[in-house]
Write a protein that holds these residues in place. Structure first.
Motif, PDB file in Angstrom:
ATOM      1  N   CYS A 239       0.832  -1.201   0.000  1.00  0.00           N
ATOM      2  CA  CYS A 239       0.000   0.000   0.000  1.00  0.00           C
ATOM      3  C   CYS A 239       0.868   1.254   0.000  1.00  0.00           C
ATOM      4  O   CYS A 239       0.581   2.221  -0.710  1.00  0.00           O
ATOM      5  N   ARG A 240       1.966   1.226   0.778  1.00  0.00           N
ATOM      6  CA  ARG A 240       2.886   2.381   0.803  1.00  0.00           C
ATOM      7  C   ARG A 240       3.459   2.614  -0.592  1.00  0.00           C
ATOM      8  O   ARG A 240       3.578   3.747  -1.053  1.00  0.00           O
ATOM      9  N   ALA A 241       3.813   1.516  -1.278  1.00  0.00           N
ATOM     10  CA  ALA A 241       4.367   1.629  -2.631  1.00  0.00           C
ATOM     11  C   ALA A 241       3.306   2.200  -3.581  1.00  0.00           C
ATOM     12  O   ALA A 241       3.602   3.055  -4.416  1.00  0.00           O
ATOM     13  N   ALA A 242       2.071   1.740  -3.421  1.00  0.00           N
ATOM     14  CA  ALA A 242       0.976   2.203  -4.297  1.00  0.00           C
ATOM     15  C   ALA A 242       0.728   3.697  -4.104  1.00  0.00           C
ATOM     16  O   ALA A 242       0.391   4.409  -5.055  1.00  0.00           O
ATOM     17  N   LEU A 243       0.943   4.173  -2.888  1.00  0.00           N
ATOM     18  CA  LEU A 243       0.712   5.595  -2.593  1.00  0.00           C
ATOM     19  C   LEU A 243       1.703   6.491  -3.352  1.00  0.00           C
ATOM     20  O   LEU A 243       1.375   7.614  -3.728  1.00  0.00           O
ATOM     21  N   GLN A 244       2.914   5.963  -3.575  1.00  0.00           N
ATOM     22  CA  GLN A 244       3.942   6.738  -4.286  1.00  0.00           C
ATOM     23  C   GLN A 244       3.488   7.134  -5.692  1.00  0.00           C
ATOM     24  O   GLN A 244       3.807   8.201  -6.175  1.00  0.00           O
ATOM     25  N   SER A 245       2.766   6.220  -6.341  1.00  0.00           N
ATOM     26  CA  SER A 245       2.376   6.503  -7.732  1.00  0.00           C
ATOM     27  C   SER A 245       0.862   6.676  -7.867  1.00  0.00           C
ATOM     28  O   SER A 245       0.350   6.874  -8.965  1.00  0.00           O
ATOM     29  N   GLY A 246       0.163   6.601  -6.747  1.00  0.00           N
ATOM     30  CA  GLY A 246      -1.307   6.624  -6.812  1.00  0.00           C
ATOM     31  C   GLY A 246      -1.878   8.031  -6.956  1.00  0.00           C
ATOM     32  O   GLY A 246      -1.161   9.021  -6.986  1.00  0.00           O
ATOM     33  N   ASN A 247      -3.176   8.096  -7.068  1.00  0.00           N
ATOM     34  CA  ASN A 247      -3.895   9.368  -7.167  1.00  0.00           C
ATOM     35  C   ASN A 247      -4.485   9.729  -5.809  1.00  0.00           C
ATOM     36  O   ASN A 247      -5.055   8.873  -5.135  1.00  0.00           O
ATOM     37  N   ILE A 248      -4.339  11.016  -5.450  1.00  0.00           N
ATOM     38  CA  ILE A 248      -4.873  11.456  -4.155  1.00  0.00           C
ATOM     39  C   ILE A 248      -5.960  12.508  -4.388  1.00  0.00           C
ATOM     40  O   ILE A 248      -5.760  13.465  -5.135  1.00  0.00           O
ATOM     41  N   PHE A 249      -7.101  12.301  -3.752  1.00  0.00           N
ATOM     42  CA  PHE A 249      -8.184  13.285  -3.801  1.00  0.00           C
ATOM     43  C   PHE A 249      -8.177  14.039  -2.477  1.00  0.00           C
ATOM     44  O   PHE A 249      -8.173  13.416  -1.413  1.00  0.00           O
ATOM     45  N   LEU A 250      -8.173  15.365  -2.558  1.00  0.00           N
ATOM     46  CA  LEU A 250      -8.070  16.170  -1.340  1.00  0.00           C
ATOM     47  C   LEU A 250      -9.441  16.576  -0.811  1.00  0.00           C
ATOM     48  O   LEU A 250     -10.379  16.823  -1.582  1.00  0.00           O
ATOM     49  N   TYR A 251      -9.515  16.667   0.518  1.00  0.00           N
ATOM     50  CA  TYR A 251     -10.715  17.158   1.203  1.00  0.00           C
ATOM     51  C   TYR A 251     -10.248  18.178   2.233  1.00  0.00           C
ATOM     52  O   TYR A 251      -9.111  18.126   2.705  1.00  0.00           O
ATOM     53  N   HIS A 252     -11.124  19.089   2.578  1.00  0.00           N
ATOM     54  CA  HIS A 252     -10.859  19.985   3.700  1.00  0.00           C
ATOM     55  C   HIS A 252     -12.045  19.865   4.643  1.00  0.00           C
ATOM     56  O   HIS A 252     -13.157  20.222   4.290  1.00  0.00           O
ATOM     57  N   LYS A 253     -11.796  19.328   5.826  1.00  0.00           N
ATOM     58  CA  LYS A 253     -12.867  19.036   6.777  1.00  0.00           C
ATOM     59  C   LYS A 253     -14.033  18.351   6.063  1.00  0.00           C
ATOM     60  O   LYS A 253     -15.186  18.802   6.136  1.00  0.00           O
TER      61      LYS A 253
ATOM     62  N   CYS B  53      -9.214   1.320  -6.718  1.00  0.00           N
ATOM     63  CA  CYS B  53      -8.190   1.471  -7.750  1.00  0.00           C
ATOM     64  C   CYS B  53      -8.846   1.423  -9.117  1.00  0.00           C
ATOM     65  O   CYS B  53      -9.948   0.888  -9.278  1.00  0.00           O
ATOM     66  N   THR B  54      -8.182   2.057 -10.096  1.00  0.00           N
ATOM     67  CA  THR B  54      -8.747   2.125 -11.445  1.00  0.00           C
ATOM     68  C   THR B  54      -8.546   0.784 -12.152  1.00  0.00           C
ATOM     69  O   THR B  54      -7.837  -0.089 -11.645  1.00  0.00           O
ATOM     70  N   GLU B  55      -9.122   0.669 -13.356  1.00  0.00           N
ATOM     71  CA  GLU B  55      -8.939  -0.577 -14.117  1.00  0.00           C
ATOM     72  C   GLU B  55      -7.479  -0.770 -14.507  1.00  0.00           C
ATOM     73  O   GLU B  55      -7.044  -1.886 -14.767  1.00  0.00           O
ATOM     74  N   GLN B  56      -6.724   0.340 -14.532  1.00  0.00           N
ATOM     75  CA  GLN B  56      -5.280   0.252 -14.847  1.00  0.00           C
ATOM     76  C   GLN B  56      -4.448   0.029 -13.573  1.00  0.00           C
ATOM     77  O   GLN B  56      -3.234   0.254 -13.561  1.00  0.00           O
ATOM     78  N   ASN B  57      -5.100  -0.375 -12.497  1.00  0.00           N
ATOM     79  CA  ASN B  57      -4.420  -0.622 -11.222  1.00  0.00           C
ATOM     80  C   ASN B  57      -3.718   0.607 -10.638  1.00  0.00           C
ATOM     81  O   ASN B  57      -2.660   0.500 -10.027  1.00  0.00           O
ATOM     82  N   GLU B  58      -4.282   1.781 -10.858  1.00  0.00           N
ATOM     83  CA  GLU B  58      -3.783   2.971 -10.175  1.00  0.00           C
ATOM     84  C   GLU B  58      -4.602   3.121  -8.900  1.00  0.00           C
ATOM     85  O   GLU B  58      -5.833   3.223  -8.963  1.00  0.00           O
ATOM     86  N   ALA B  59      -3.878   3.139  -7.779  1.00  0.00           N
ATOM     87  CA  ALA B  59      -4.591   3.234  -6.509  1.00  0.00           C
ATOM     88  C   ALA B  59      -5.141   4.649  -6.310  1.00  0.00           C
ATOM     89  O   ALA B  59      -4.536   5.624  -6.746  1.00  0.00           O
ATOM     90  N   GLN B  60      -6.314   4.748  -5.676  1.00  0.00           N
ATOM     91  CA  GLN B  60      -6.964   6.042  -5.423  1.00  0.00           C
ATOM     92  C   GLN B  60      -7.108   6.244  -3.912  1.00  0.00           C
ATOM     93  O   GLN B  60      -7.613   5.354  -3.222  1.00  0.00           O
ATOM     94  N   PHE B  61      -6.655   7.400  -3.444  1.00  0.00           N
ATOM     95  CA  PHE B  61      -6.651   7.675  -2.005  1.00  0.00           C
ATOM     96  C   PHE B  61      -7.407   8.975  -1.696  1.00  0.00           C
ATOM     97  O   PHE B  61      -7.520   9.852  -2.553  1.00  0.00           O
ATOM     98  N   SER B  62      -7.877   9.095  -0.458  1.00  0.00           N
ATOM     99  CA  SER B  62      -8.420  10.382  -0.016  1.00  0.00           C
ATOM    100  C   SER B  62      -7.584  10.882   1.154  1.00  0.00           C
ATOM    101  O   SER B  62      -7.085  10.094   1.966  1.00  0.00           O
ATOM    102  N   PHE B  63      -7.416  12.204   1.215  1.00  0.00           N
ATOM    103  CA  PHE B  63      -6.597  12.817   2.269  1.00  0.00           C
ATOM    104  C   PHE B  63      -7.258  14.129   2.689  1.00  0.00           C
ATOM    105  O   PHE B  63      -7.601  14.954   1.840  1.00  0.00           O
ATOM    106  N   ASP B  64      -7.445  14.302   3.994  1.00  0.00           N
ATOM    107  CA  ASP B  64      -8.107  15.506   4.499  1.00  0.00           C
ATOM    108  C   ASP B  64      -7.059  16.475   5.023  1.00  0.00           C
ATOM    109  O   ASP B  64      -6.410  16.195   6.038  1.00  0.00           O
ATOM    110  N   VAL B  65      -6.897  17.613   4.337  1.00  0.00           N
ATOM    111  CA  VAL B  65      -5.882  18.585   4.765  1.00  0.00           C
ATOM    112  C   VAL B  65      -6.359  19.400   5.971  1.00  0.00           C
ATOM    113  O   VAL B  65      -5.592  20.156   6.545  1.00  0.00           O
ATOM    114  N   GLY B  66      -7.619  19.244   6.327  1.00  0.00           N
ATOM    115  CA  GLY B  66      -8.169  20.125   7.359  1.00  0.00           C
ATOM    116  C   GLY B  66      -8.186  19.550   8.762  1.00  0.00           C
ATOM    117  O   GLY B  66      -8.685  20.188   9.670  1.00  0.00           O
TER     118      GLY B  66
END
Ligand SMILES: NC(=O)C1=CN([C@@H]2O[C@H](COP(=O)(O)OP(=O)(O)OC[C@H]3O[C@@H](n4cnc5c(N)ncnc54)[C@H](O)[C@@H]3O)[C@@H](O)[C@H]2O)C=CC1
Ligand SMILES: [Mg+2]
Length: 322
Positions: free
Chosen positions: A13-27, A70-83
């Protein structure tokens, strides 16, 4: 298979995060980007991207991202809350400079209206997981802090050995018909003029059918004759519900509605013509106080809309066949 691997194995999972997509949230409000053609999208950021570099000393916190999918191309998708835990100057930075990623943080309900296709369920799932982690930091048995795994698919209390998994509450939502009309209700908290299919949380130990019959009896005093499953949906408001949507019929000679005024402000039968009209309304007209002035139904992203649409289609088919 790949999704399961990164869900379960911290290193992967740590490795996937290096190349994965991150969606940002604020609170818990997702970041949306408006394209030049006016379409709203969910910007997928990369760990190396400028906007995430700006986290400065908080950069390590990107590791707290939660795996969504993760996408069909095996790109992992993450969410991260900056708030939540990032330091004040970083939050300031994000709020002041969201144009850096040409986006703004918007309330999830609004995001549901603005996004298209598969992005709405994705953004809801990301928010639901963030919310679950933000509210499950402690073991309810020992009061000790719980620790998440890398993907965020579970939290463990090492003191009691209890593993906690993200939770959804099952809800049954039902469109009742007497063969000619359908029954819609509204809670006092709904926007003015909006009526929806009746819904209720399943009690522990109940089957879906039992919950459906009980809710209809409690809320409108009707006895359901037949039930037909339609579909399901994850519903993020106000917390994660698992909506199971059904059609149900009642005896056309026993249609007297007795509304439980604690649960509902109103419930009544609507004709096909009324329903058809409501289904065409994308944004209801409003009075000078900003309140809708007509009868309307939930928007297409809500499973209630699908039930109502299916019912209207069936009525058309029936009249065509007659
Ligand atoms: N996606 C859609 O199309 C629609 C979704 N909904 C959702 O369905 C859900 C249930 O509808 P209601 O008529 O409000 O339910 P309901 O008829 O069961 O009444 C709500 C009451 O149930 C109790 N309750 C029992 N278990 C609960 C739990 N796990 N979480 C919260 N309250 C619980 C509380 O006292 C609450 O006030 C709501 O969250 C609503 O947002 C409702 C209509 C349309
Ligand atoms: Mg209800």
């Amino acid at each position: 298979k790949y999704l399961n691997k990164i869900k379960e194995e911290d290193e992967a999972c740590r490795a996937a995060l290096q190349s994965g997509n991150i969606f940002l949230y604020h609170k818990l409000a997702p970041l949306l980007r408006r394209t030049d053609s006016g379409i709203y999208q969910l910007p997928a950021l990369q760990t190396k991207e400028e906007i995430l570099e700006k986290l400065g000393e908080d950069k390590e916190m990107v590791k707290e991202s939660i795996l969504i999918n993760c996408t069909e191309q095996n790109e992992a998708q993450f969410s991260f809350d900056v708030g939540t835990r990032t330091s004040r100057h970083v939050i300031h930075y994000f709020m002041e400079h969201t144009e850096l990623c040409r986006g703004t943080f918007v309330d999830l309900r609004k995001a549901f209206f603005l996004l298209r296709g598969s992005e709405a369920p994705l953004v809801a799932r990301g928010q639901a997981l963030l919310r679950w982690h933000q509210t499950n930091g402690f073991c309810s048995s020992t009061g000790q802090p719980t620790q998440r795994n890398q993907s965020g698919s579970q939290r463990v209390c090492h003191s009691s050995g209890i593993t906690y998994y993200p939770k959804m509450s099952p809800v049954v939502i039902v469109l009742v018909s007497d063969g000619k009309r359908c029954l819609l209700g509204r809670q006092s908290t709904f926007p003015r003029g909006m009526y929806s299919a009746l819904a209720g949380f399943c009690d522990i130990g109940e089957t879906m059918e039992e919950a459906l019959r009980r809710e209809i009896a409690e809320e409108v005093g009707l006895e359901v004759e037949s039930i037909q499953y339609s579909g399901s949906q994850h519903w993020p408001f106000p917390q994660s519900s698992f909506m199971v949507a059904c059609h149900a019929t009642v005896n056309p000679n026993e249609t007297h509605v007795s509304v439980d005024k604690v649960e509902l402000e109103d419930a009544r039968w609507f004709s096909l013509e009324e329903v058809q009209e409501a289904l065409t309304i994308k944004a209801p007209p409003r009075n000078n106080k900003g309140e809708p002035t007509v009868f309307w139904v939930p928007p297409s992203y809500a499973i209630a809309n699908r039930l109502i649409q299916e019912w209207a289609n069936l009525q058309h088919l029936k009249s065509y066949l007659n």
